[in-house]
Design a protein around this motif. Structure first.
Motif, PDB file in Angstrom:
ATOM      1  N   VAL A  73     110.578 -84.193   5.132  1.00 15.49           N
ATOM      2  CA  VAL A  73     111.018 -82.823   5.398  1.00 15.49           C
ATOM      3  C   VAL A  73     110.657 -82.470   6.841  1.00 15.49           C
ATOM      4  CG1 VAL A  73     110.785 -82.105   2.988  1.00 15.49           C
ATOM      5  CG2 VAL A  73     108.881 -81.771   4.554  1.00 15.49           C
ATOM      6  N   ILE A  74     111.416 -81.562   7.403  1.00 15.28           N
ATOM      7  CA  ILE A  74     111.209 -81.161   8.799  1.00 15.28           C
ATOM      8  C   ILE A  74     110.620 -79.764   8.860  1.00 15.28           C
ATOM      9  CG2 ILE A  74     112.276 -80.909  11.063  1.00 15.28           C
ATOM     10  CD1 ILE A  74     112.552 -83.713   9.882  1.00 15.28           C
ATOM     11  N   ASN A  75     109.528 -79.634   9.587  1.00  7.88           N
ATOM     12  CA  ASN A  75     108.959 -78.323   9.880  1.00  7.88           C
ATOM     13  C   ASN A  75     109.519 -77.858  11.216  1.00  7.88           C
ATOM     14  OD1 ASN A  75     107.451 -76.043  10.350  1.00  7.88           O
ATOM     15  ND2 ASN A  75     105.521 -77.119  10.708  1.00  7.88           N
ATOM     16  N   ARG A  76     110.478 -76.958  11.147  1.00  9.58           N
ATOM     17  CA  ARG A  76     111.105 -76.463  12.381  1.00  9.58           C
ATOM     18  C   ARG A  76     110.131 -75.640  13.219  1.00  9.58           C
ATOM     19  NH1 ARG A  76     115.338 -79.835  12.616  1.00  9.58           N
ATOM     20  NH2 ARG A  76     116.486 -79.861  10.648  1.00  9.58           N
ATOM     21  N   ASN A  77     109.066 -75.176  12.591  1.00 12.74           N
ATOM     22  CA  ASN A  77     108.083 -74.333  13.283  1.00 12.74           C
ATOM     23  C   ASN A  77     106.789 -75.083  13.577  1.00 12.74           C
ATOM     24  OD1 ASN A  77     109.749 -71.943  13.132  1.00 12.74           O
ATOM     25  ND2 ASN A  77     109.234 -71.843  10.959  1.00 12.74           N
ATOM     26  N   TYR A  78     106.903 -76.397  13.776  1.00 19.44           N
ATOM     27  CA  TYR A  78     105.687 -77.208  13.915  1.00 19.44           C
ATOM     28  C   TYR A  78     104.814 -76.795  15.100  1.00 19.44           C
ATOM     29  CZ  TYR A  78     108.081 -79.879  17.619  1.00 19.44           C
ATOM     30  OH  TYR A  78     108.726 -80.255  18.762  1.00 19.44           O
ATOM     31  N   LEU A  79     105.425 -76.162  16.103  1.00 16.71           N
ATOM     32  CA  LEU A  79     104.641 -75.721  17.259  1.00 16.71           C
ATOM     33  C   LEU A  79     103.667 -74.607  16.900  1.00 16.71           C
ATOM     34  CD1 LEU A  79     107.367 -75.756  20.073  1.00 16.71           C
ATOM     35  CD2 LEU A  79     105.482 -77.369  19.757  1.00 16.71           C
ATOM     36  N   LEU A  80     103.850 -74.014  15.730  1.00 14.13           N
ATOM     37  CA  LEU A  80     102.947 -72.952  15.283  1.00 14.13           C
ATOM     38  C   LEU A  80     101.657 -73.502  14.693  1.00 14.13           C
ATOM     39  CD1 LEU A  80     105.513 -70.490  13.630  1.00 14.13           C
ATOM     40  CD2 LEU A  80     104.525 -70.400  15.938  1.00 14.13           C
ATOM     41  N   GLY A  81     101.605 -74.823  14.478  1.00 16.41           N
ATOM     42  CA  GLY A  81     100.348 -75.405  14.036  1.00 16.41           C
ATOM     43  C   GLY A  81     100.392 -76.016  12.648  1.00 16.41           C
ATOM     44  N   MET A  82      99.236 -76.556  12.249  1.00 15.26           N
ATOM     45  CA  MET A  82      99.131 -77.349  11.038  1.00 15.26           C
ATOM     46  C   MET A  82      99.392 -76.548   9.768  1.00 15.26           C
ATOM     47  SD  MET A  82      95.982 -79.865   9.931  1.00 15.26           S
ATOM     48  CE  MET A  82      96.118 -80.809  11.448  1.00 15.26           C
ATOM     49  N   THR A  83      98.974 -75.290   9.751  1.00 11.64           N
ATOM     50  CA  THR A  83      99.191 -74.477   8.551  1.00 11.64           C
ATOM     51  C   THR A  83     100.674 -74.375   8.216  1.00 11.64           C
ATOM     52  OG1 THR A  83      97.159 -73.204   8.823  1.00 11.64           O
ATOM     53  CG2 THR A  83      98.905 -72.181   7.543  1.00 11.64           C
ATOM     54  N   SER A  84     101.514 -74.266   9.240  1.00 11.64           N
ATOM     55  CA  SER A  84     102.959 -74.181   8.989  1.00 11.64           C
ATOM     56  C   SER A  84     103.473 -75.466   8.357  1.00 11.64           C
ATOM     57  CB  SER A  84     103.715 -73.886  10.294  1.00 11.64           C
ATOM     58  OG  SER A  84     103.644 -74.980  11.196  1.00 11.64           O
ATOM     59  N   SER A  85     102.868 -76.598   8.698  1.00 10.85           N
ATOM     60  CA  SER A  85     103.279 -77.870   8.099  1.00 10.85           C
ATOM     61  C   SER A  85     102.822 -77.977   6.648  1.00 10.85           C
ATOM     62  CB  SER A  85     102.720 -79.045   8.911  1.00 10.85           C
ATOM     63  OG  SER A  85     103.396 -79.170  10.140  1.00 10.85           O
ATOM     64  N   VAL A  86     101.611 -77.497   6.364  1.00 13.49           N
ATOM     65  CA  VAL A  86     101.136 -77.477   4.978  1.00 13.49           C
ATOM     66  C   VAL A  86     102.081 -76.623   4.130  1.00 13.49           C
ATOM     67  CG1 VAL A  86      99.276 -76.753   3.429  1.00 13.49           C
ATOM     68  CG2 VAL A  86      98.726 -77.853   5.607  1.00 13.49           C
ATOM     69  N   GLN A  87     102.454 -75.465   4.648  1.00 10.46           N
ATOM     70  CA  GLN A  87     103.346 -74.570   3.918  1.00 10.46           C
ATOM     71  C   GLN A  87     104.726 -75.191   3.722  1.00 10.46           C
ATOM     72  OE1 GLN A  87     102.875 -71.229   6.557  1.00 10.46           O
ATOM     73  NE2 GLN A  87     101.267 -70.287   5.306  1.00 10.46           N
ATOM     74  N   THR A  88     105.215 -75.891   4.725  1.00  9.10           N
ATOM     75  CA  THR A  88     106.505 -76.581   4.608  1.00  9.10           C
ATOM     76  C   THR A  88     106.451 -77.631   3.494  1.00  9.10           C
ATOM     77  OG1 THR A  88     107.026 -76.257   6.952  1.00  9.10           O
ATOM     78  CG2 THR A  88     108.190 -78.038   5.816  1.00  9.10           C
ATOM     79  N   GLY A  89     105.362 -78.381   3.464  1.00 11.81           N
ATOM     80  CA  GLY A  89     105.202 -79.402   2.435  1.00 11.81           C
ATOM     81  C   GLY A  89     105.119 -78.813   1.045  1.00 11.81           C
ATOM     82  N   ILE A  90     104.356 -77.747   0.894  1.00 15.16           N
ATOM     83  CA  ILE A  90     104.212 -77.101  -0.413  1.00 15.16           C
ATOM     84  C   ILE A  90     105.555 -76.550  -0.895  1.00 15.16           C
ATOM     85  CG2 ILE A  90     103.234 -75.069  -1.555  1.00 15.16           C
ATOM     86  CD1 ILE A  90     100.632 -75.629  -0.081  1.00 15.16           C
ATOM     87  N   ASN A  91     106.308 -75.955   0.001  1.00 14.84           N
ATOM     88  CA  ASN A  91     107.613 -75.399  -0.378  1.00 14.84           C
ATOM     89  C   ASN A  91     108.594 -76.480  -0.817  1.00 14.84           C
ATOM     90  OD1 ASN A  91     107.434 -72.556  -0.155  1.00 14.84           O
ATOM     91  ND2 ASN A  91     107.454 -72.696   2.079  1.00 14.84           N
ATOM     92  N   ALA A  92     108.393 -77.708  -0.329  1.00 14.29           N
ATOM     93  CA  ALA A  92     109.299 -78.805  -0.664  1.00 14.29           C
ATOM     94  C   ALA A  92     108.859 -79.575  -1.907  1.00 14.29           C
ATOM     95  CB  ALA A  92     109.408 -79.770   0.513  1.00 14.29           C
ATOM     96  N   ALA A  93     107.682 -79.264  -2.419  1.00  8.25           N
ATOM     97  CA  ALA A  93     107.117 -80.032  -3.535  1.00  8.25           C
ATOM     98  C   ALA A  93     107.818 -79.728  -4.848  1.00  8.25           C
ATOM     99  CB  ALA A  93     105.628 -79.743  -3.658  1.00  8.25           C
ATOM    100  N   ASN A  94     107.737 -80.680  -5.753  1.00  4.38           N
ATOM    101  CA  ASN A  94     108.256 -80.496  -7.101  1.00  4.38           C
ATOM    102  C   ASN A  94     107.568 -79.290  -7.748  1.00  4.38           C
ATOM    103  OD1 ASN A  94     108.520 -80.818 -10.062  1.00  4.38           O
ATOM    104  ND2 ASN A  94     109.383 -82.809  -9.561  1.00  4.38           N
ATOM    105  N   PRO A  95     108.317 -78.390  -8.371  1.00  3.99           N
ATOM    106  CA  PRO A  95     107.717 -77.201  -9.012  1.00  3.99           C
ATOM    107  C   PRO A  95     106.694 -77.538 -10.090  1.00  3.99           C
ATOM    108  CG  PRO A  95     110.103 -76.966  -8.846  1.00  3.99           C
ATOM    109  CD  PRO A  95     109.783 -78.378  -8.470  1.00  3.99           C
ATOM    110  N   LYS A  96     106.733 -78.747 -10.617  1.00 10.09           N
ATOM    111  CA  LYS A  96     105.802 -79.150 -11.664  1.00 10.09           C
ATOM    112  C   LYS A  96     104.467 -79.659 -11.114  1.00 10.09           C
ATOM    113  CE  LYS A  96     109.461 -80.399 -14.943  1.00 10.09           C
ATOM    114  NZ  LYS A  96     110.051 -81.503 -15.759  1.00 10.09           N
TER     115      LYS A  96
END
Length: 201
Positions: A73-96
């Motif tokens: 997955v691509i974090n388009r806001n990666y320049l905002l820092g690591m937290t934005s990448s964690v959030q991107t990953g969580i949003n892409a995760a399986n709901p289960k």
């Protein structure tokens, strides 16, 4: 269901080279981390890319041949820092997903054995957060229960994930390991050369 999130979106500005594709042993940094994660007891691996994402994604697709557990997955806001990448990953995760294992691309030396130890400890305990520890110092990767998902997603991107983990320190278990690799990362060329020598000695 355990979802591993590999944070690999950074600029590698202090290294001066694209850290993700630097050689480490007979593979690259990111290849080592992904291989160790895929061999662990995880159900899904989300790799969060950002800087030079096309180059890294092309490399990974040629190496891992679209492994069914692996999702880029691509974090388009990666320049905002690591937290934005964690959030991107969580949003892409399986709901289960029941827990997230957060791994760093500049820790290619973290073994599958350590990863599985953390996962096993998560399953055996009721704690919200599992961290590895070496001689009293906590390191990475860490496991965070999915019940903290919304709290993480609401975290301002300028704040670190530790703002969440600190709030739940009483519900955190430190798992002692006999390997200092959980404390080591590679930020500068000096780190790269020194740690390579240390790990090969």
């Amino acid at each position: 269901m355990i979802c591993a999130i590999l944070l690999a979106a950074g600029l590698s500005s202090r290294m001066g080279k694209l850290k993700q594709l630097l050689p480490f042993g007979d593979k690259t940094f990111i290849d080592n981390v992904i291989t160790n994660l895929l061999e662990a007891n995880i159900d899904e691996l989300i790799v969060v890319l950002g800087h030079q994402s096309q180059e890294i994604a092309s490399h990974l697709n040629s190496i891992f041949h679209y492994n069914e557990k692996l999702k880029l997955v691509i974090n388009r806001n990666y320049l905002l820092g690591m937290t934005s990448s964690v959030q991107t990953g969580i949003n892409a995760a399986n709901p289960k997903t029941t827990a997230f294992l957060i791994a760093l691309v500049d820790q290619p030396q973290i073994s599958t054995e350590i990863i599985n130890l953390l996962i096993s400890s998560y399953h055996q305990n009721n704690s919200l957060i599992i961290k590895p520890s070496y001689q009293g110092k906590s390191g990475h990767p860490i496991i965070i229960d999915a019940s903290l998902k919304e709290e993480i997603l609401k975290l301002p991107v300028e704040l670190g994930l530790n703002q969440v983990t600190k709030r739940h320190s009483s519900n955190t278990i430190l798992i002692e390991v006999n390997n200092k690799t959980i404390l080591l990362d590679f930020d500068t060329p000096e780190d790269y050369e020194r740690h390579k020598k240390d790990l090969q000695s």
